[in-house]
Enzyme design. Structure first.
Site, PDB file in Angstrom:
ATOM      1  N   ASP B  10      40.792  41.783  41.857  1.00  0.00           N
ATOM      2  CA  ASP B  10      41.210  41.921  40.459  1.00  0.00           C
ATOM      3  C   ASP B  10      41.929  40.637  40.045  1.00  0.00           C
ATOM      4  OD1 ASP B  10      41.883  42.819  37.992  1.00  0.00           O
ATOM      5  OD2 ASP B  10      42.883  44.651  38.663  1.00  0.00           O
ATOM      6  N   GLU B 104      36.881  41.916  37.550  1.00  0.00           N
ATOM      7  CA  GLU B 104      37.002  42.774  38.740  1.00  0.00           C
ATOM      8  C   GLU B 104      35.692  42.800  39.521  1.00  0.00           C
ATOM      9  OE1 GLU B 104      38.981  46.730  38.362  1.00  0.00           O
ATOM     10  OE2 GLU B 104      39.065  46.161  36.253  1.00  0.00           O
TER      11      GLU B 104
END
Lengths: 157, 405
Positions: B10, B104
């Site tokens: 992330d 992500e």
């Protein structure tokens, strides 16, 4: 419009900081961020950084206080008034105003390359620089709630 | 069900980090990235977050809490560049990568963890920073949802490995059940009503109860949080159910020509997307949102499956004529292509003639070489101000290949 601007400290040479006593205008936004030099129209002496004839220098920002000068008593010049020839008598020269951030109604916004301005001279041939303005785009108007915006060099709003 | 080691990567405040790559002067400062109309904050730096500013806030609310913040106009074209670099860098370490969203990724972390241990994960994190300039947080666990929770708990620029039973229990303990992807407000309320507030309570609950409360999808979440991977890493995007294009129209307007121009602009974007994916649709929807908070929605079944501008534009205009509440200011809109199928599988309609020389094809061909929207419908002329701004050429949905939004 644009009531102030900021430029990273590293982009202002030391000799200009000393010559124009800009130490008081060096500021930080807190944290680990790089220091900036702020040029505000409301400053005691309003100044602007300007690229002129291939040199970076510091000039007086418009004419805020001198009631007796022949120069317009403002810090900004409308593109429309240039087109209408209202500044012709002052023989304006286009200049570039380097900055990283602009200030409008308290909102700091990023400036990618810089702003456009005009340089005119007063009775004593001292250079004064006015920031060029145009009608605000919808984006700029929403962001700053101002109906005029500066003329940007490169990518704007 | 196979045991797997899944990594979730992330990017830390991704849009702001992207801006800092090309404008290093923004580092260490409170920065907010503004949405496409300059009104709302779509991303913020940790310095701005520390002042209490939240994503989605109007700039004027944020300004009250942090007057020294700097606001930046979003540039999805640039964000995609770095996003793709991120994917490529991870692929060097693991060929099995799911491009989940622009910031992500999921990846198979098994081989890397097995061969090089936690140091291998740390080296990957450093390599990404070196190659892309983007700081990322990485979570490693036995399932996608656990890995995602782990990366979240590692932010910013951290690594959390939760593969043993103790590590997983520590990760879940006390964490609100609403933090889990797939458990939104309604599901959280349902679970809360049965005394399930945290992730550890959730995994201890009876599987059948969870299924009863929040369906089969909820049961999948239950398995995932227990460390049993039931959601595989998707290396390619599954086919869409619908494709939509639209969004805010800037200053709300009741000017019919301007509204129609927005509709045609969005039809062009829609046909572009359909062509990219090789889709056709045989149902089109137009949703109009009005400034007063009301809206209208209409659909039309097409004469056959198509992705041609020549077919879709007249239908969209018709939907506008029949659905628009005259005088109301349109604030946003969506053009929605429904009943999607791959063009190669679609049966040609006898009722709908294929254009001999498609305008869509010609325009797309020229635009591929000269830039998006270089050739566009004359009906979009009232939007000259929009087209003049390069930042409007590209939106988050124009970044293809992501498995999530």
């Amino acid at each position: 419009m644009c009531a102030g601007l900021a430029i990273e400290r590293r982009n202002v040479p030391d000799h200009l900081i000393e010559k124009y006593r800009l130490q008081d205008r060096i500021t930080s936004r807190g944290g680990a961020g790089e220091q900036e030099v702020h040029f505000l129209f409301r400053a005691k002496v309003p100044l602007l950084p300007v690229w002129h004839e291939r040199n970076l220098d510091i000039y007086i920002w418009g004419n805020r206080d001198d009631r007796f000068s022949r120069l317009p008593k403002t810090g900004w010049c409308r593109m429309e008034s240039i087109a209408e020839g209202k500044w012709e008598g002052l023989r304006p020269v286009q200049v570039e105003i380097p900055c990283s951030y602009g200030l409008e109604k308290g909102v700091w916004f990023q400036v990618v390359e810089g702003l456009k301005g005009i340089l005119v001279r007063d009775e004593k041939a001292r250079p004064h620089v006015y920031i060029l303005t145009q009608p605000a785009s919808h984006y700029y108007n929403v962001m700053t709630r101002h109906d005029r915006m500066p003329v940007f060099l490169g990518r704007g709003y | 069900m196979a045991t797997s080691i899944i990594g979730h990567l992330d990017a830390d405040c991704f849009y702001v980090s992207c801006e800092r790559v090309r404008f290093p002067g923004l580092k260490g400062k409170p920065v907010g990235v503004l949405g496409n109309q300059g009104a709302c904050i779509i991303a913020k730096s940790y310095e701005l977050k520390a002042k209490g500013v939240k994503t989605g806030w109007p700039i004027w609310d944020a300004h009250k809490l942090c007057p020294e913040a700097i606001y930046v106009k979003r540039d999805f074209y640039w964000y995609e560049e770095l996003s793709r670099q991120l994917v490529e860098t991870v692929r060097q370490a693991s060929p099995t990568v799911e491009y989940y969203s622009v910031d992500e990724l999921f990846f198979d972390a098994g081989p890397l963890l097995k061969s090089r241990g936690r140091e291998g994960i740390s080296d990957l994190q450093k390599e990404i920073l070196k190659e892309t300039g983007i700081p990322v947080s990485i979570g490693i666990s036995l399932s996608k949802l656990l890995a995602k929770l782990a990366s979240d708990s590692a932010k910013p620029f951290g690594i959390d490995v939760a593969v043993t039973e103790d590590e997983i229990q520590a990760l879940l303990k006390g964490k609100p059940v609403g933090d889990v992807t797939g458990i939104a407000r309604q599901r959280r309320k349902t679970l809360n009503s049965r005394g399930i507030f945290t992730c550890d309570q959730f995994v201890k609950a009876d599987r059948r109860l969870i299924r009863k409360l929040i369906t089969k999808n909820g049961e999948d979440i239950w398995w995932e949080l227990r460390g049993v991977s039931v959601l595989p890493i998707a290396t390619s995007r599954p086919p869409h159910k619908v494709v939509a294009r639209g969004g805010s129209v800037g200053a709300a307007t009741a000017d019919r020509l301007r509204i129609e121009a927005w509709i045609i602009r969005n039809i062009e974007r829609l046909t572009d997307a359909l062509e990219h994916h090789g889709y056709v649709c045989d149902k089109l929807g137009l949703m109009l949102g009005y400034k007063d908070g009301t809206g209208s929605y209409g659909t039309a079944v097409l004469l056959g499956p198509t992705a041609y501008f020549e077919h879709l534009a007249p239908i969209a205009r018709e939907l506008f004529e029949t659905g628009y509440k005259t005088g109301k200011k349109v604030h946003y809109m969506h053009l929605i292509a429904e009943r999607i199928q791959f063009k190669k599988d679609a049966q040609t309609s006898i009722f709908q003639k294929e254009p001999e020389k498609s305008l869509t094809g010609t325009a797309n061909f020229v635009n591929r070489h000269t830039g998006r929207f270089s050739v566009r419908s004359a009906a979009t002329l009232p939007l000259t101000d929009i087209y003049r701004d390069d930042a409007n050429e590209y939106d988050i949905c124009d970044i293809y290949g992501k498995t999530c939004f």
